[in-house]
Write an enzyme that holds these catalytic residues in place. Structure first.
Site, short mmCIF file in Angstrom:
data_model
loop_
_atom_site.label_atom_id
_atom_site.label_comp_id
_atom_site.label_asym_id
_atom_site.label_seq_id
_atom_site.Cartn_x
_atom_site.Cartn_y
_atom_site.Cartn_z
N SER A 142 -33.96 33.15 -57.17
CA SER A 142 -35.03 33.36 -56.19
C SER A 142 -34.57 34.47 -55.25
O SER A 142 -33.37 34.76 -55.18
CB SER A 142 -35.23 32.06 -55.39
N TYR A 155 -32.18 24.40 -50.97
CA TYR A 155 -32.69 25.45 -51.87
C TYR A 155 -31.85 26.72 -51.76
O TYR A 155 -31.45 27.31 -52.77
CB TYR A 155 -34.14 25.73 -51.49
P1 NAD Z 1 -43.33 24.36 -60.60
O1 NAD Z 1 -43.27 23.17 -59.69
O2 NAD Z 1 -44.64 24.79 -61.13
O3 NAD Z 1 -42.32 24.18 -61.83
C1 NAD Z 1 -41.14 23.42 -61.76
C2 NAD Z 1 -40.83 22.90 -63.14
O4 NAD Z 1 -39.59 22.15 -63.06
C3 NAD Z 1 -41.89 21.93 -63.66
O5 NAD Z 1 -42.01 22.09 -65.08
C4 NAD Z 1 -41.29 20.57 -63.34
O6 NAD Z 1 -41.78 19.51 -64.16
C5 NAD Z 1 -39.83 20.85 -63.61
N1 NAD Z 1 -38.92 19.89 -62.99
C6 NAD Z 1 -38.86 19.49 -61.69
N2 NAD Z 1 -37.91 18.55 -61.56
C7 NAD Z 1 -37.35 18.36 -62.79
C8 NAD Z 1 -36.32 17.53 -63.29
N3 NAD Z 1 -35.66 16.66 -62.50
N4 NAD Z 1 -36.03 17.59 -64.60
C9 NAD Z 1 -36.71 18.43 -65.42
N5 NAD Z 1 -37.68 19.25 -65.01
C10 NAD Z 1 -37.99 19.20 -63.69
O7 NAD Z 1 -42.67 25.52 -59.72
P2 NAD Z 1 -42.27 27.03 -60.08
O8 NAD Z 1 -42.58 27.83 -58.89
O9 NAD Z 1 -42.79 27.44 -61.41
O10 NAD Z 1 -40.68 26.89 -60.15
C11 NAD Z 1 -39.91 27.29 -61.25
C12 NAD Z 1 -38.62 27.91 -60.77
O11 NAD Z 1 -38.92 29.12 -60.08
C13 NAD Z 1 -37.84 27.03 -59.79
O12 NAD Z 1 -36.46 27.11 -60.08
C14 NAD Z 1 -38.12 27.69 -58.45
O13 NAD Z 1 -37.09 27.46 -57.52
C15 NAD Z 1 -38.20 29.14 -58.86
N6 NAD Z 1 -38.87 30.03 -57.91
C16 NAD Z 1 -40.18 29.84 -57.55
C17 NAD Z 1 -40.78 30.71 -56.64
C18 NAD Z 1 -42.21 30.56 -56.22
O14 NAD Z 1 -42.64 31.26 -55.28
N7 NAD Z 1 -43.02 29.73 -56.88
C19 NAD Z 1 -40.04 31.76 -56.11
C20 NAD Z 1 -38.71 31.92 -56.50
C21 NAD Z 1 -38.14 31.05 -57.39
#
Ligand code: NAD
Length: 260
Positions: A142, A155
């Site tokens: 991130s 985080y």
């Molecule tokens: P999201 O909530 O849509 O996806 C998260 C995924 O992780 C889902 O498939 C969920 O079921 C899974 N998950 C959560 N807990 C779990 C567990 N204990 N075991 C297995 N799977 C689990 O959110 P996202 O934004 O797509 O996040 C994906 C990644 O991107 C994360 O690592 C997040 O930190 C990172 N990220 C997101 C953003 C943003 O702005 N959305 C920015 C930077 C980084």
């Protein structure tokens, strides 16, 4: 481009992980999905993806808090596809609170899911990559792996740790045909950030769209959300021959956030 390759993507039942799964499948890559959600919805995602691109798509529900379940996830992907060529460590959760109020059990869960799970998947998947002389490890970090924001202790610590792990694995694997990189998205409109948009909208007495615009204006100079397709295309590039010498990097995709 990725015909015959197989990818394991943690946290790929929604958001960025699902976007990456779709982009890799479109390149001919077999996919092992993982993450939580309703059984019927996950089965629909699995079968749609397989039909749309003529690739094999499986699902394993391993909880990223459990090293034993993670070991089983990697074993299952290897036995289903004959190997994990591309490993995307993407599962993640978020919690916002001042550090004095941050629940210790939430800290533990964030470190386990957003950081330790990547150690466990790499630990199990790397030997096969080394044997085949080719592998791609992509860690979804991130912007918060590069800079901090307040009220996100778990985080920020986990994502900075993930960027560190990325560099370490890159050094251990340099010259082996395996690369390890981190992608560092800024605001990307997924379930993960909806609570933050809703909180901002509530605090300002505005609707969700306006709340989203306020979040963007504060940190992301482009004032546009990153899309999951853009992140998927970056992963495809990191899997290409052009990226053979790109390893140990943390690549911001953040509309200028970390340029400030
Ligand atoms: P999201 O909530 O849509 O996806 C998260 C995924 O992780 C889902 O498939 C969920 O079921 C899974 N998950 C959560 N807990 C779990 C567990 N204990 N075991 C297995 N799977 C689990 O959110 P996202 O934004 O797509 O996040 C994906 C990644 O991107 C994360 O690592 C997040 O930190 C990172 N990220 C997101 C953003 C943003 O702005 N959305 C920015 C930077 C980084």
């Amino acid at each position: 481009m990725l015909n015959g390759k197989s990818a394991l993507i943690t946290g790929s039942t929604s958001g960025i992980g699902l976007g990456i799964a779709r982009t890799l499948a479109a390149q001919g890559c077999n996919v092992m999905l993982n993450g939580f959600g309703a059984e019927s919805e996950i089965e629909k995602i699995r079968s749609d993806l397989s039909e749309a691109h003529g690739v094999a798509v499986s699902y394993h529900g391993a909880d990223m808090r459990s090293p034993t379940e993670i070991a089983d996830l990697v074993r299952s992907a290897e036995s289903r596809f004959g190997g994990v060529d591309i490993l995307v460590n993407n599962a993640g959760i978020q919690h916002t609170a001042p550090i004095e109020e941050f629940p210790p059990e939430t800290w533990d869960a964030i470190i386990a899911i957003n950081l330790s799970s990547a150690f466990h998947t790499i630990h199990h998947a790397l030997p096969g990559m080394r044997r085949r002389g080719w592998g791609r490890i992509v860690n979804t970090a991130s912007v918060h792996g590069l800079v901090a924001s307040a009220n996100k202790a778990g985080y920020i610590a986990a994502k900075h740790g993930l960027v560190g792990l990325t560099k370490e694995v890159a050094l251990e694997t340099a010259g082996s045909g395996v690369t390890c990189n981190a992608i560092c998205p800024g605001w990307t409109r997924t379930e993960l950030i909806e609570p933050q948009i809703a909180a901002r909208a509530r605090a300002m007495g505005v609707d969700l769209e306006e709340g989203g615009r306020h979040l963007l204006a504060e940190k992301q100079p482009s004032r546009q959300f990153v899309t999951v397709e853009q992140l998927g295309q970056l992963v495809v590039f990191l899997c290409s021959e052009a990226a053979d010498q790109i390893t140990g990097t943390a690549i911001p995709v953040d509309g200028g956030w970390t340029a400030q």
